[in-house]
Each structure stands twice: as C-alpha cells, then as structure tokens.
Design a protein around this motif. Structure first.
Motif, PDB file in Angstrom:
ATOM      1  N   THR A   1     -20.785  29.267  14.952  1.00 50.20           N
ATOM      2  CA  THR A   1     -19.658  28.340  14.804  1.00 50.20           C
ATOM      3  C   THR A   1     -20.159  26.913  15.048  1.00 50.20           C
ATOM      4  OG1 THR A   1     -19.051  28.755  17.097  1.00 50.20           O
ATOM      5  CG2 THR A   1     -17.892  30.020  15.424  1.00 50.20           C
ATOM      6  N   GLY A   2     -21.358  26.655  14.553  1.00 54.25           N
ATOM      7  CA  GLY A   2     -21.984  25.346  14.713  1.00 54.25           C
ATOM      8  C   GLY A   2     -21.467  24.327  13.712  1.00 54.25           C
ATOM      9  N   PRO A   3     -22.225  23.266  13.503  1.00 55.50           N
ATOM     10  CA  PRO A   3     -21.751  22.135  12.692  1.00 55.50           C
ATOM     11  C   PRO A   3     -21.689  22.428  11.187  1.00 55.50           C
ATOM     12  CG  PRO A   3     -24.031  21.808  13.355  1.00 55.50           C
ATOM     13  CD  PRO A   3     -23.551  23.026  14.076  1.00 55.50           C
ATOM     14  N   GLY A   4     -22.290  23.536  10.744  1.00 55.06           N
ATOM     15  CA  GLY A   4     -22.324  23.818   9.305  1.00 55.06           C
ATOM     16  C   GLY A   4     -23.439  23.039   8.624  1.00 55.06           C
ATOM     17  N   ILE A   5     -23.750  23.435   7.383  1.00 53.81           N
ATOM     18  CA  ILE A   5     -24.822  22.779   6.616  1.00 53.81           C
ATOM     19  C   ILE A   5     -24.162  21.980   5.488  1.00 53.81           C
ATOM     20  CG2 ILE A   5     -26.922  23.133   5.252  1.00 53.81           C
ATOM     21  CD1 ILE A   5     -27.132  25.915   6.656  1.00 53.81           C
ATOM     22  N   ALA A   6     -24.349  20.664   5.524  1.00 55.46           N
ATOM     23  CA  ALA A   6     -23.667  19.799   4.550  1.00 55.46           C
ATOM     24  C   ALA A   6     -24.214  20.010   3.141  1.00 55.46           C
ATOM     25  CB  ALA A   6     -23.818  18.339   4.976  1.00 55.46           C
ATOM     26  N   ASP A   7     -25.526  20.114   3.020  1.00 58.02           N
ATOM     27  CA  ASP A   7     -26.156  20.239   1.703  1.00 58.02           C
ATOM     28  C   ASP A   7     -27.144  21.406   1.736  1.00 58.02           C
ATOM     29  OD1 ASP A   7     -27.598  20.013  -0.643  1.00 58.02           O
ATOM     30  OD2 ASP A   7     -27.653  17.819  -0.590  1.00 58.02           O
ATOM     31  N   ILE A   8     -26.681  22.574   1.290  1.00 56.07           N
ATOM     32  CA  ILE A   8     -27.501  23.789   1.410  1.00 56.07           C
ATOM     33  C   ILE A   8     -28.763  23.685   0.544  1.00 56.07           C
ATOM     34  CG2 ILE A   8     -27.569  26.282   0.937  1.00 56.07           C
ATOM     35  CD1 ILE A   8     -24.666  26.428   1.867  1.00 56.07           C
TER      36      ILE A   8
END
Lengths: 114, 140
Positions: free
Chosen positions: B79-86
C-alpha cells in the motif's frame, strides 16, 4: 580455482568458512551494487565487494555464491558473519582495493562470468 | 501435487537488515521439495528483488507464494506510493530510490527489470497513492 587459492593470492583472512576452503569457484563478480550482482552474477561465483551489510550475504544466498571477498579491509560485524555461517558462505577479507583484488585474481586465471 | 501449496508472508518496512528473510524461507522450502536448482534460483532472485523493493519504497507489504504442479506464482502487494510511470520503472538504470538506499547497495534501477528477467510472466498493477501489486509466474 579453490577458495584456498584465492585466500593465498589476496593474502586474505578467513572470517568464516575455514573448513570450506577446498570449494571450487568458477567465476568472480565485483560490485558494490547488489542489484547488479543479482542481474549478472553466476552461481558458484565469488563476490568481490566493498559493501558491508547483511544484504550482501542475502544476495549471495539467492545466487548460490560460494564466497564473499570484502576488500579494503572492510570487516563485517557479527550479524553478517552469523548469517554467512547459517548459509555456509565463506567470508574472506583482504587489504587490497577492489581493482587490485580483481586484477590479481584475473591474472591468475579466474574469469568473470556472463 | 494434488492441491496448491500456499505460503503467506508479511514484510516489515522498517528493518532493512531483515529484508530477504521471506525469500530465504521460500528458497529453503523449494530446496526441501527437491525442485530444480535453476528454478529455485530464479524464484529466489525475483522474490528477493521484490521484497527489497517493498522495504525501500512501500514500507513493507505482503507476499503470497502459490506452488502448483507446473507453476510458482508470487504475488507481492503493498500500500505504498504506487508507480507513476511503469514503462519508465521497467527501464534498466531508472530509479527513484533516495541516495541512502544506494549506499546500501540497491536503487540501481535494476529491481523491476531483474524481476522480469527471472520470471516467465510478470504483471504490475499500480495506482499512485493506493499501492502496487506485482504478480510473477515461474513455470516448473
């Protein structure tokens, strides 16, 4: 090349694994970046590094690396040595810098892997 | 194997020195099951990179390992910050890791590329601000 030969060539101390010095090392890989090691190192390799934390041993464990050589007289702490013992990975320590340590081993016939 | 084996791990985000314990445990289990060394090595490396990523970027998470007769699936959820540009994150050498992580030997921008390299199939589901789930399959 055996770990014993590496120990002698690098004038290294054995911090763990005296009973495992007859093991064969096929290749060597040198880096302070463990992600590079994970990307490129072959099994049955020796890992030459100046990085000194438990993740070096973890990385070696995942890759089936048989021997870690700490350069520049980096001395791992007891936690690192305990993990190495648990995973039966030989730990050497040499006073040589990384470039010189690699040069000595390469000129004596130990090659890089993939 | 008649039924799938499932192992669940909770990864702590606050202790870098313990990162890798789950991957180590899985490696030992696969060894005891007598699987091929090459497959064990692929699973161990891919999972370890994912485990390290969770600790570095996402303050921990969970890992589920499902073993069937012909596949090993690893599901790493945080549940971290997520990946903006995979796409960018998949490029070798691209990293958003801070300098202190590099000092620990990681953050070279090789984590996700390594996970893809060692798995037979990988999917990333990520939403910025919500978290990331990476699913990797390694065929037996």
């Amino acid at each position: 090349m055996t770990i014993e030969r590496i120990k002698n060539l690098l004038d290294a101390d054995v911090l763990y694994g005296n009973e495992c010095l007859d093991r064969e090392v096929r290749y060597a890989f040198s880096s302070d970046m463990m992600s590079d090691v994970l990307a490129y190192a072959d099994e049955h390799s020796a890992l030459i590094t100046g990085l000194c934390n438990p993740q070096v041993v973890r990385t070696a464990e995942m890759l089936d690396i048989v021997c870690i050589i700490f350069v520049r007289n980096k001395i791992p702490d007891q936690n690192i040595l305990a993990l190495a013992e648990d995973k039966e990975i030989v730990i050497l320590c040499t006073g040589h810098g990384m470039f010189t340590a690699c040069g000595i081993l390469y000129s004596n016939g130990l090659l890089g892997g993939a | 194997m008649d039924e799938n084996l499932v192992f669940n791990y909770t990864i702590s985000g606050d202790d870098f020195t313990r990162a890798g314990e789950a991957s180590s445990d899985v490696k030992n289990k696969l060894k005891m099951m007598g699987l091929d060394n090459n497959i064990i090595r692929k699973v161990a490396i891919a999972m370890y990179e994912g485990e390290i990523n969770m600790v570095i970027h996402a303050n921990g998470g969970t890992i589920t390992v499902e073993i069937s007769a012909d596949n090993i699936r690893m599901i790493l959820a945080d549940t971290g910050p997520g990946i903006a540009d995979i796409d960018k994150a998949m490029e070798q050498g691209y990293s958003t890791a801070p300098e202190e992580v590099r000092a620990l030997g990681f953050g070279a921008g090789m984590g996700l590329p390594n996970m893809k390299k060692y798995s037979d199939h990988m999917e990333i589901d990520s939403t910025v601000g919500i978290g990331t789930t990476v699913t990797m399959d390694i065929h037996i």
